[in-house]
Design an enzyme around this catalytic site. Structure first.
Site, PDB file in Angstrom:
ATOM      1  N   LYS A  14       0.826  -1.221   0.000  1.00  0.00           N
ATOM      2  CA  LYS A  14       0.000   0.000   0.000  1.00  0.00           C
ATOM      3  C   LYS A  14       0.854   1.262   0.000  1.00  0.00           C
ATOM      4  O   LYS A  14       0.476   2.255  -0.602  1.00  0.00           O
ATOM      5  CB  LYS A  14      -1.061   0.001   1.099  1.00  0.00           C
ATOM      6  N   ARG A  88      -7.539   1.862  11.380  1.00  0.00           N
ATOM      7  CA  ARG A  88      -7.081   0.481  11.517  1.00  0.00           C
ATOM      8  C   ARG A  88      -7.960  -0.317  12.478  1.00  0.00           C
ATOM      9  O   ARG A  88      -7.758  -1.499  12.652  1.00  0.00           O
ATOM     10  CB  ARG A  88      -5.668   0.509  12.069  1.00  0.00           C
ATOM     11  N   ARG A 127      12.347  -6.509   1.557  1.00  0.00           N
ATOM     12  CA  ARG A 127      11.842  -5.130   1.647  1.00  0.00           C
ATOM     13  C   ARG A 127      12.885  -4.189   2.252  1.00  0.00           C
ATOM     14  O   ARG A 127      13.464  -4.439   3.295  1.00  0.00           O
ATOM     15  CB  ARG A 127      10.557  -5.055   2.461  1.00  0.00           C
ATOM     16  N   ARG A 155      13.386  -1.893   7.863  1.00  0.00           N
ATOM     17  CA  ARG A 155      12.610  -1.337   8.977  1.00  0.00           C
ATOM     18  C   ARG A 155      12.700  -2.249  10.198  1.00  0.00           C
ATOM     19  O   ARG A 155      12.794  -3.466  10.051  1.00  0.00           O
ATOM     20  CB  ARG A 155      11.146  -1.228   8.536  1.00  0.00           C
ATOM     21  N   ARG A 166       1.719  -8.273  13.600  1.00  0.00           N
ATOM     22  CA  ARG A 166       0.967  -7.273  12.813  1.00  0.00           C
ATOM     23  C   ARG A 166      -0.135  -7.948  12.010  1.00  0.00           C
ATOM     24  O   ARG A 166      -1.239  -7.414  11.872  1.00  0.00           O
ATOM     25  CB  ARG A 166       1.908  -6.534  11.856  1.00  0.00           C
TER      26      ARG A 166
HETATM   27  P1  ADP Z   1       2.449  -2.017   7.795  1.00  0.00           P
HETATM   28  O1  ADP Z   1       1.199  -1.770   7.036  1.00  0.00           O
HETATM   29  O2  ADP Z   1       3.492  -2.685   6.965  1.00  0.00           O
HETATM   30  O3  ADP Z   1       2.202  -2.669   9.133  1.00  0.00           O
HETATM   31  P2  ADP Z   1       2.652   0.776   8.632  1.00  0.00           P
HETATM   32  O4  ADP Z   1       3.756   1.696   8.294  1.00  0.00           O
HETATM   33  O5  ADP Z   1       1.291   1.092   8.118  1.00  0.00           O
HETATM   34  O6  ADP Z   1       3.157  -0.639   8.138  1.00  0.00           O
HETATM   35  O7  ADP Z   1       2.549   0.641  10.228  1.00  0.00           O
HETATM   36  C1  ADP Z   1       3.681   0.341  11.025  1.00  0.00           C
HETATM   37  C2  ADP Z   1       3.271   0.302  12.496  1.00  0.00           C
HETATM   38  O8  ADP Z   1       2.791   1.616  12.901  1.00  0.00           O
HETATM   39  C3  ADP Z   1       2.137  -0.641  12.862  1.00  0.00           C
HETATM   40  O9  ADP Z   1       2.591  -1.981  13.083  1.00  0.00           O
HETATM   41  C4  ADP Z   1       1.596   0.002  14.147  1.00  0.00           C
HETATM   42  O10 ADP Z   1       2.443  -0.289  15.251  1.00  0.00           O
HETATM   43  C5  ADP Z   1       1.732   1.485  13.859  1.00  0.00           C
HETATM   44  N1  ADP Z   1       0.504   2.071  13.262  1.00  0.00           N
HETATM   45  C6  ADP Z   1       0.367   2.569  11.998  1.00  0.00           C
HETATM   46  N2  ADP Z   1      -0.875   3.047  11.798  1.00  0.00           N
HETATM   47  C7  ADP Z   1      -1.548   2.849  12.951  1.00  0.00           C
HETATM   48  C8  ADP Z   1      -2.888   3.130  13.378  1.00  0.00           C
HETATM   49  N3  ADP Z   1      -3.790   3.673  12.539  1.00  0.00           N
HETATM   50  N4  ADP Z   1      -3.231   2.792  14.646  1.00  0.00           N
HETATM   51  C9  ADP Z   1      -2.355   2.237  15.489  1.00  0.00           C
HETATM   52  N5  ADP Z   1      -1.081   1.947  15.161  1.00  0.00           N
HETATM   53  C10 ADP Z   1      -0.668   2.240  13.907  1.00  0.00           C
END
Ligand code: ADP
Length: 213
Positions: A14, A88, A127, A155, A166
């Site tokens: 995404k 989320r 990645r 990362r 996750r």
């Molecule tokens: P991915 O989709 O690969 O998990 P993201 O960059 O979207 O990567 O998110 C990385 C981390 O950031 C998540 O595992 C979570 O800990 C935190 N995070 C991101 N967006 C949210 C959200 N909307 N609510 C709570 N935690 C979030």
């Protein structure tokens, strides 16, 4: 004026689609993951706590996420925004609705990038993210530099145990949003197993149909 959400499991691509929609269509992407990663580098107690949560793959509390998101929206405004990684959970859906209503705005389309777990797992090892501009890569050998010259890094949460956490969160907490947005008639399912250009073309086609861009 178009506002969209990208809803997808971790490692589904995404972030890559958000980048393409920015470069080619002028969307302004807001990644709550990026906002949180940035906040986690601050040297205070909140920064330290955030770094731990992010590495573990757990979700960050809704109040921190909404605070960072609201501040970002204040900076960039509400036109042509693309939300990547937010909402989320169902509570964040409510918070987003309240926030948008207060600005007389709404979400037009929610893209659900559907990718099975085996494929997501196969993407972990390769990645890399540019430490400078955030561009995402799948590397086959040790490519060290981004096209912008920045260093490519792994990362802290790109490992199998963090991915499993996750993914579990995604199944239990985020998947109900697929039914919710589907019942509102806003959901478009996209086959996320295709090449990134094909995924992008499917998104673009649906955007044109829905928003007559
Ligand atoms: P991915 O989709 O690969 O998990 P993201 O960059 O979207 O990567 O998110 C990385 C981390 O950031 C998540 O595992 C979570 O800990 C935190 N995070 C991101 N967006 C949210 C959200 N909307 N609510 C709570 N935690 C979030």
């Amino acid at each position: 004026m178009t506002r969209i959400i990208l809803l997808a499991p971790p490692l589904s691509g995404k972030g890559t689609q958000a980048q393409l929609l920015k470069e080619r269509c002028g969307f302004v992407p807001i990644s709550t993951g990026d906002l949180l990663r940035r906040a986690s580098t601050s040297l205070d107690e909140e920064g330290r706590q955030l770094a731990k949560i992010l590495a573990s793959g757990e979700l960050v509390s809704d109040d921190i996420v909404i605070r960072l998101l609201s501040a970002r929206l204040e900076e960039i405004g509400m036109e042509k925004i693309l939300l990547d990684g937010f909402p989320r959970n169902l509570h964040q859906v409510e918070l987003l609705d309240e926030l948008l209503q207060s600005k007389n705005a709404s979400i037009d389309v929610v893209f659900f990038l559907d990718v099975p777990k085996e494929i997501l797992l196969s993407r972990i090892e390769g990645r890399r993210v540019c430490a400078c501009c955030g561009k995402i890569y799948q590397v086959t050998k040790d490519e060290q530099r981004c096209t912008c010259g920045g260093e490519l890094i792994t990362r802290s949460d790109d490992n199998v145990s963090s991915f499993e956490a996750r993914y579990q969160q995604y199944l239990e907490i985020t998947m109900p949003l697929v039914s919710y947005y589907s019942s509102c008639g806003k959901l478009v399912r996209i086959d996320g197993c295709q090449e990134k250009e094909e995924v992008y073309q499917d998104i673009l086609k649906a955007l044109k149909e829905r928003c007559e861009q």
